[in-house]
Design an enzyme around this catalytic site. Structure first.
Site, PDB file in Angstrom:
ATOM      1  CB  THR A  58      25.885 -17.261  -1.896  1.00 17.74           C
ATOM      2  OG1 THR A  58      26.311 -16.956  -0.571  1.00 17.74           O
ATOM      3  CG2 THR A  58      25.431 -18.713  -1.959  1.00 17.74           C
ATOM      4  CG  HIS A  85      21.307  -7.302  -4.369  1.00 16.62           C
ATOM      5  ND1 HIS A  85      21.324  -7.975  -5.561  1.00 16.62           N
ATOM      6  CD2 HIS A  85      21.708  -8.225  -3.437  1.00 16.62           C
ATOM      7  CE1 HIS A  85      21.703  -9.226  -5.379  1.00 16.62           C
ATOM      8  NE2 HIS A  85      21.939  -9.403  -4.085  1.00 16.62           N
ATOM      9  CG  LEU A 103      20.670 -17.314   3.181  1.00 18.17           C
ATOM     10  CD1 LEU A 103      20.754 -16.460   1.929  1.00 18.17           C
ATOM     11  CD2 LEU A 103      21.106 -16.510   4.397  1.00 18.17           C
ATOM     12  CD  GLU A 134      20.168  -6.914  -8.340  1.00 21.53           C
ATOM     13  OE1 GLU A 134      19.233  -7.224  -7.592  1.00 21.53           O
ATOM     14  OE2 GLU A 134      21.327  -7.369  -8.209  1.00 21.53           O
ATOM     15  CG  ASP A 171      17.603  -6.651  -0.926  1.00 20.79           C
ATOM     16  OD1 ASP A 171      17.786  -5.437  -0.697  1.00 20.79           O
ATOM     17  OD2 ASP A 171      18.521  -7.492  -0.948  1.00 20.79           O
ATOM     18  N   GLY A 176      16.012 -13.232  -2.672  1.00 21.30           N
ATOM     19  CA  GLY A 176      16.785 -14.262  -3.352  1.00 21.30           C
ATOM     20  C   GLY A 176      17.464 -13.728  -4.599  1.00 21.30           C
ATOM     21  NE  ARG A 177      21.626 -14.182  -7.254  1.00 21.37           N
ATOM     22  CZ  ARG A 177      22.172 -13.974  -6.081  1.00 21.37           C
ATOM     23  NH1 ARG A 177      21.482 -13.375  -5.116  1.00 21.37           N
ATOM     24  NH2 ARG A 177      23.417 -14.358  -5.833  1.00 21.37           N
TER      25      ARG A 177
END
Length: 320
Positions: free
Chosen positions: A76, A287, A160, A265, A260, A235-236
């Site tokens: 997304t 993640h 979400l 990353e 998460d 989310g981020r």
């Protein structure tokens, strides 16, 4: 477009047992498990369509790819794509939406239960021999909070955020939505950002990452939260100041955090959350909130249908 070449730059971001539907047109398919920045231009030199999950396609890279027509984002979020350049160069961008509306909310709720009931802390205590030393049928070294009746704050009222709120309501929680930070007025059904911080027993982040939301939660915001509250970020990573979060957890300014997503990353030992992963009030996952098998298969199906739609001249899930 005759016999287009489709290149998947980071196939290993999708489990190998997930099958991608066949495209209903003749094409050349090339996939790589991973792609380093200095490999992108060479691998896409003949490609009309690229699939990327997290490989960054910035202005400098895209300017060397005159044949590229479509960027099919296997996710997304598209903050790894220079959207402004794509608009200028006439490169279409399509993302995948609505595939994780079950997986992400369930992951949030799982993290919430684990942290609210201090499952990590009790596991660590048993491993350290605390139960054996107590010589009792049970022991209480960490507070155990109920879920029903607690207030669940949501930042980000998209698909979400709404789906997670639905699960929280089903558990008997009082759900509140936050207005955008700094907004002069609140939309119907929303409370001010600061009020949601103060009222929430559990705060869950579901907003996009951009210049306005970078470090949305920092030292100031953490200090406004309840001392027993829980922050969950699926989310981020950039939404949260990770250094400030570690400080708040160590000083017990908040009760716990489930994370998460990370500022970089994969995260390594230089990340403050990884460096303090032994904290009993910190729960980390790599993640994977989005990654139930059913959600990933749905993602793969939508991804390939986005490519089909582009080739057939349809506008579907287009960012640009």
């Amino acid at each position: 477009m005759s016999l287009p070449t489709v290149v998947f730059l980071d196939r290993s971001t999708i489990p190998s047992h997930i099958e991608f539907p066949h495209l209903p047109f003749d094409h050349q398919w090339v996939e790589y498990d991973t792609t380093e920045p200095d490999q992108i231009v060479e691998r896409l030199s003949q490609a009309q369509i690229v699939i990327t999950n997290k490989v960054v396609l910035d202005r400098r890279t895209l300017s060397h790819l005159p044949n590229l027509e479509l960027i099919a984002v296997c996710a997304t979020g598209f903050n790894n794509i220079d959207i402004e350049y794509c608009q200028q160069a006439g490169i279409a961008v399509a993302n995948v939406r609505g595939y994780a509306s079950q997986s992400v909310p369930e992951h949030v709720i799982a993290m919430m239960f684990a942290l609210r009931r201090n499952l990590i802390g009790y596991h660590q205590d048993i491993a350290a021999g605390e139960w054996q030393r107590k010589q009792q049928f049970c022991f209480f070294t960490h507070p155990i909070g109920d879920i029903a009746g607690a207030t669940f704050g949501v930042i980000g009222s998209g698909e979400l955020g709404q789906a997670t709120a639905t699960l929280a309501k089903a558990l008997g929680m009082n759900v509140i939505f936050a207005e955008r930070k700094g907004a002069a007025q609140c939309r119907e059904g929303h409370l001010s950002f600061e009020r949601v911080l103060m009222l929430s027993d559990v705060l869950s982040l579901h907003c996009p990452l951009n210049e306005q939301t970078h470090h949305l939660i920092g030292a100031k915001e953490l200090s406004q939260m309840k001392p027993n509250s829980i922050l969950i970020n699926t989310g981020r990573g950039g939404l949260v100041d990770e250094i400030a979060l570690v400080h708040a957890l160590r000083k017990q300014q908040i009760g716990g955090a489930g994370v998460d997503v990370f500022s970089q990353e994969p995260a390594d030992e230089s990340n403050p959350l990884i460096a303090h992963c032994e904290l009993s009030n910190l729960l980390l996952t790599p993640h994977v909130a989005w990654g139930s098998d059913s959600s990933i298969q749905k993602l793969a199906n939508i991804l390939m249908d986005n490519i089909r739609a582009y080739v057939e001249g349809e506008q579907q899930n287009r960012v640009v």
